[in-house]
Design an enzyme around this catalytic site. Structure first.
Site, PDB file in Angstrom:
ATOM      1  N   SER A  52      -1.958  -3.012  11.531  1.00  0.00           N
ATOM      2  CA  SER A  52      -1.444  -3.957  10.535  1.00  0.00           C
ATOM      3  C   SER A  52      -0.194  -4.643  11.104  1.00  0.00           C
ATOM      4  O   SER A  52       0.576  -4.026  11.836  1.00  0.00           O
ATOM      5  CB  SER A  52      -1.072  -3.217   9.242  1.00  0.00           C
ATOM      6  N   GLU A  94      -2.093 -19.989  23.077  1.00  0.00           N
ATOM      7  CA  GLU A  94      -2.213 -19.700  24.515  1.00  0.00           C
ATOM      8  C   GLU A  94      -3.086 -18.469  24.760  1.00  0.00           C
ATOM      9  O   GLU A  94      -3.554 -18.252  25.878  1.00  0.00           O
ATOM     10  CB  GLU A  94      -0.822 -19.476  25.144  1.00  0.00           C
ATOM     11  N   ASN A  95      -3.302 -17.678  23.722  1.00  0.00           N
ATOM     12  CA  ASN A  95      -4.138 -16.476  23.893  1.00  0.00           C
ATOM     13  C   ASN A  95      -5.574 -16.830  24.291  1.00  0.00           C
ATOM     14  O   ASN A  95      -6.319 -15.988  24.779  1.00  0.00           O
ATOM     15  CB  ASN A  95      -4.130 -15.623  22.618  1.00  0.00           C
ATOM     16  N   ARG A 155       1.928 -12.051  -0.356  1.00  0.00           N
ATOM     17  CA  ARG A 155       0.544 -12.269   0.082  1.00  0.00           C
ATOM     18  C   ARG A 155      -0.043 -13.568  -0.455  1.00  0.00           C
ATOM     19  O   ARG A 155       0.387 -14.076  -1.487  1.00  0.00           O
ATOM     20  CB  ARG A 155      -0.331 -11.102  -0.430  1.00  0.00           C
ATOM     21  N   PHE A 204      -0.118 -16.884  20.469  1.00  0.00           N
ATOM     22  CA  PHE A 204      -0.752 -17.870  19.582  1.00  0.00           C
ATOM     23  C   PHE A 204      -1.862 -18.624  20.322  1.00  0.00           C
ATOM     24  O   PHE A 204      -2.730 -17.992  20.909  1.00  0.00           O
ATOM     25  CB  PHE A 204       0.314 -18.800  18.970  1.00  0.00           C
ATOM     26  N   CYS A 230       0.170  -7.078  13.314  1.00  0.00           N
ATOM     27  CA  CYS A 230       0.189  -7.454  14.739  1.00  0.00           C
ATOM     28  C   CYS A 230      -0.469  -8.816  14.947  1.00  0.00           C
ATOM     29  O   CYS A 230      -0.823  -9.162  16.074  1.00  0.00           O
ATOM     30  CB  CYS A 230      -0.515  -6.412  15.600  1.00  0.00           C
ATOM     31  N   ASP A 255      -9.897  -9.285   8.883  1.00  0.00           N
ATOM     32  CA  ASP A 255      -9.369  -7.928   8.655  1.00  0.00           C
ATOM     33  C   ASP A 255     -10.373  -6.804   8.897  1.00  0.00           C
ATOM     34  O   ASP A 255      -9.998  -5.771   9.431  1.00  0.00           O
ATOM     35  CB  ASP A 255      -8.839  -7.830   7.215  1.00  0.00           C
ATOM     36  N   ARG A 305       0.848  -1.189   0.000  1.00  0.00           N
ATOM     37  CA  ARG A 305       0.000   0.000   0.000  1.00  0.00           C
ATOM     38  C   ARG A 305       0.886   1.242   0.000  1.00  0.00           C
ATOM     39  O   ARG A 305       1.944   1.258   0.610  1.00  0.00           O
ATOM     40  CB  ARG A 305      -0.900   0.023   1.237  1.00  0.00           C
ATOM     41  N   HIS A 328     -11.390  -1.852  11.482  1.00  0.00           N
ATOM     42  CA  HIS A 328     -10.266  -2.680  11.029  1.00  0.00           C
ATOM     43  C   HIS A 328     -10.109  -3.814  12.040  1.00  0.00           C
ATOM     44  O   HIS A 328      -9.225  -3.788  12.886  1.00  0.00           O
ATOM     45  CB  HIS A 328      -9.015  -1.789  10.964  1.00  0.00           C
ATOM     46  N   LYS A 362      -3.381 -10.269  13.299  1.00  0.00           N
ATOM     47  CA  LYS A 362      -4.851 -10.429  13.257  1.00  0.00           C
ATOM     48  C   LYS A 362      -5.254 -11.768  12.638  1.00  0.00           C
ATOM     49  O   LYS A 362      -6.142 -12.445  13.140  1.00  0.00           O
ATOM     50  CB  LYS A 362      -5.501  -9.301  12.446  1.00  0.00           C
ATOM     51  N   LYS A 409      -9.703  -1.924   1.358  1.00  0.00           N
ATOM     52  CA  LYS A 409      -9.382  -0.785   2.228  1.00  0.00           C
ATOM     53  C   LYS A 409     -10.127   0.493   1.782  1.00  0.00           C
ATOM     54  O   LYS A 409     -10.617   1.255   2.611  1.00  0.00           O
ATOM     55  CB  LYS A 409      -7.873  -0.537   2.244  1.00  0.00           C
ATOM     56  N   TYR A 423      -1.274  -3.701  -6.940  1.00  0.00           N
ATOM     57  CA  TYR A 423      -1.126  -4.362  -5.638  1.00  0.00           C
ATOM     58  C   TYR A 423      -2.466  -4.325  -4.885  1.00  0.00           C
ATOM     59  O   TYR A 423      -3.152  -3.288  -4.870  1.00  0.00           O
ATOM     60  CB  TYR A 423      -0.024  -3.672  -4.804  1.00  0.00           C
ATOM     61  N   GLY A 424      -2.803  -5.421  -4.218  1.00  0.00           N
ATOM     62  CA  GLY A 424      -4.116  -5.593  -3.593  1.00  0.00           C
ATOM     63  C   GLY A 424      -4.660  -4.400  -2.834  1.00  0.00           C
ATOM     64  O   GLY A 424      -5.747  -3.909  -3.117  1.00  0.00           O
ATOM     65  N   GLY A 425      -3.896  -3.926  -1.844  1.00  0.00           N
ATOM     66  CA  GLY A 425      -4.399  -2.847  -0.986  1.00  0.00           C
ATOM     67  C   GLY A 425      -4.665  -1.558  -1.745  1.00  0.00           C
ATOM     68  O   GLY A 425      -5.450  -0.710  -1.292  1.00  0.00           O
TER      69      GLY A 425
HETATM   70  C1  OXD Z   1      -3.256  -4.044   6.080  1.00  0.00           C
HETATM   71  C2  OXD Z   1      -3.775  -5.197   5.326  1.00  0.00           C
HETATM   72  O1  OXD Z   1      -2.290  -3.415   5.647  1.00  0.00           O
HETATM   73  O2  OXD Z   1      -4.752  -5.816   5.775  1.00  0.00           O
HETATM   74  O3  OXD Z   1      -3.840  -3.751   7.135  1.00  0.00           O
HETATM   75  O4  OXD Z   1      -3.222  -5.514   4.250  1.00  0.00           O
HETATM   76 MN    MN Z   2      -5.642  -4.833   7.455  1.00  0.00          MN
END
Ligand code: OXD
Ligand code: MN
Length: 605
Positions: free
Chosen positions: A270, A513-514, A387, A511, A272, A295, A80, A248, A274, A228, A219-221
């Site tokens: 982003s 354990e969360n 990706r 992971f 982290c 997402d 992005r 998000h 998800k 997005k 590119y996707g984003g």
């Molecule tokens: C981001 C994504 O950048 O989902 O948040 O690609």
């Molecule tokens: Mn995202």
């Protein structure tokens, strides 16, 4: 209709406004032909065959990775481009300090100049799509034109695309126009390249007219505009006017050993984790996590005044590097077939590889740029932002209600950042207002180089920094309003999987354990789990989280949960200054929640 059948006239049931917009886009961009996409398998197969011929896609070994393909982008078109992303609200103040604003009239002129003849020599595809289950109350519709078959293939995975959404539009559903070109017209006789794009890039949202224009990137984003650009940026503007939230956030169903299911939405900046969290395989017996989305969530009140959520998307566009059978076995199982990979490495037997997939890299690969690669090469074999694009139905943990048109009632909301210091493993907000403060205060430490008591923070309010199509303070107000008007609000939590000790060792295994953290959080909903009130929020009561079973010592637990009143007071002051940057649009309720925290911290330090 198949991808090879070409028409200049719209199908009979296309409403005049849509037919006219497509005609206007065609006379501006001057493609060779126009294809109205129907989303059929034949269409998809036709596109794939065409892209294999053009060198855009490589078919992976069908024995190892059936119905899967590799795309290699131009090396300049891999992520992005936030610096080229614009929010063109009528007034500059409408976009707020976190966005690039541009004057709508002059941006229109710029875009018209760039789009003029931009599709020459190419096909313009017209893609009607739904964000959310077709016919659902929270579902919204869009139509993207594009000259990139790769974008058509990807949009077909990431949305419900084709005949069904077109029927809704024909029946009168409003739709968002999204214009996309790679910006690489072909002169007669000019040979095409595998990944056409342009060094000049614009990703432009016009929130008041609900329009999207994207130029120069595939590119996707930047190019799957449903994601997005629509589902977050335009959707924040729609939600602002209509009383719902574009978030998000991943969406999951968590079922306890007694068989009781709850729905949780979780927002993290982003990168982290998800997707890992959404596909968690719980480390505690008897617990089940099922995936609804990884997402984006749209959250709105139902007629009973409860907050419901949908995942507006229909697939996953996830980061491949770091994904392995250890970190995300469910994703690895999702990707066994029917996946489009972009910028990963190719193995000698025609399969894919990326950093982190296996402990030992293969002895030889073709890297993401198409070059020979060995472990001695000293460069990443896959691009760090490589990706996978895969349909939600291929995920083994997809919840059976993931595409329920009514969505799901939300029981809990979790916010989190990547914080080495200060922030405890988990805390519960006192109430909705405090929860919105927790979300608005989200931040991640940027790099390992960040030192000092707080570290260098990139604030990422509600994990929406690059994704709000309205002034961020107005988005805060929308969160307060939507929750404030609901009869029952979800409980709100803040988590931090990333806290480290003074020596830099990670304190929590994360992971699977969360689930122990979720178990406590969900226990709070019916009062079965105890908590202790602190200036940061409610922390788990003594013995509530069985950390020893996760391999965490008493001393590590103490550090994981420690609250440093002085450090948190400094951070609250920093947040207060950050809010000053949004001017007087900051809602008074958010200010008062912060003052409450500051007073509580002052009395402790
Ligand atoms: C981001 C994504 O950048 O989902 O948040 O690609
Ligand atoms: Mn995202």
């Amino acid at each position: 209709m198949t991808a090879t059948s070409v028409t200049r006239t719209a199908p009979a049931h296309v409403p005049p406004a849509l037919a006219q917009w497509v005609e206007e886009m065609a006379s501006l961009t001057r493609p060779n032909s126009i294809v109205w996409c129907d989303g059929s398998d034949e269409e998809r197969q036709g596109l794939i065959d065409r892209m294999i011929d053009a060198g855009t896609l490589t078919r992976l070994n069908p024995e190892l990775r059936p119905n899967s393909y590799l795309a290699r982008s131009n090396p300049s078109d891999v992520a992005r481009v936030e610096s080229r992303t614009f929010i063109c609200t009528d007034e500059e103040d409408g976009a707020g300090p976190t966005n690039n604003w541009a004057d709508p009239a002059s941006m229109r002129e710029t875009l018209h100049g760039l789009f003029d003849g931009a599709m020459k020599g190419r096909t313009m595809y017209v893609m009607p799509f739904a964000m959310g289950p077709v016919g659902g109350a929270l579902t919204r519709y869009g139509v993207q034109v594009t000259d990139s078959p790769y974008v058509v293939l990807s949009t077909g995975v990431m949305t419900r695309m084709g005949a069904a959404p077109l029927a809704q539009i024909a029946a009168g559903a409003p739709w968002v126009p999204a214009a996309h070109t790679v910006g690489a017209p072909l002169e007669p006789g000019q040979e095409d390249v595998a990944w056409p794009c342009n060094d000049t890039k614009y990703i432009v949202q016009f929130p008041s007219t609900r329009e999207i224009w994207s130029y120069g990137s595939a590119y996707g984003g930047n190019a799957i505009l449903a994601k997005k650009a629509f589902a977050l940026r335009i959707a924040t503007a729609l939600g602002h006017d209509e009383g719902w939230l574009a978030a998000h956030m991943l969406l999951m169903r968590v079922t306890d050993p007694e068989g009781r299911s709850r729905h949780v939405a979780a927002g993290f900046p982003s990168a982290c984790g998800k997707t890992n969290f959404a596909m968690m395989r719980p480390a505690v017996d008897g617990w089940k996590v099922e995936t609804l989305g990884d997402d984006i969530s749209w959250i709105g009140p139902d007629s009973d005044g409860r907050l419901r959520a949908i995942n507006p998307e229909a697939g996953f566009f996830g980061v491949a590097p770091g994904t392995s059978t250890d970190t995300n076995p469910v994703a690895m199982e999702t990707l066994v077939s029917d996946t489009v990979f972009t910028n990963v490495a190719l193995t000698d037997d025609g399969d894919v590889w990326w950093e982190g997939m296996t402990k030992e890299p293969p002895a030889h690969l073709i890297d993401w740029q198409g070059n020979d690669w060995t472990p001695e090469s000293g460069t990443p074999a896959a691009h760090p932002n490589a990706r996978f694009t895969v349909g939600a139905q291929h995920c083994p943990t997809i919840a059976d209600n993931w595409d329920d048109p009514d969505g799901v009632v939300l029981d809990a909301i979790v916010f989190g950042g990547r914080r080495k210091t200060q922030i405890p493993l988990v805390a519960q907000a006192y109430d909705w207002k405090h929860g919105v403060l927790m979300g608005a205060s989200l931040a991640s430490e940027q790099t390992a180089a960040a030192e000092g008591p707080v570290g260098k923070l990139r604030r990422d309010p509600l994990a929406m920094l690059p994704f709000s199509g309205i002034h961020m303070a107005d988005h805060f107000a929308d969160w307060l309003r939507v929750g404030g008007q609901a009869r029952d609000v979800p409980a709100v939590f803040h988590v931090n999987w990333f806290r480290r000790d003074a020596e830099g060792n990670i304190l929590w295994p994360g992971f699977g354990e969360n689930i122990r953290v979720l178990k406590w959080a969900l226990g709070r909903l019916d009062g079965s789990a105890t908590a202790e009130r602190t200036p940061f929020g409610w922390l788990p009561g003594e013995g509530e989280i069985d950390y020893a079973d996760a391999g965490v010592s008493d001393e590590q637990w103490r550090r994981l949960m420690a609250l440093d009143a002085e450090g948190l007071a400094e951070e609250a002051e920093d947040m207060s200054e950050y809010l000053d940057g949004f001017g007087d649009r900051v809602p008074a309720e958010l200010r008062s929640a912060l003052h409450l925290r500051q007073r509580a911290l002052d009395s402790e330090s």
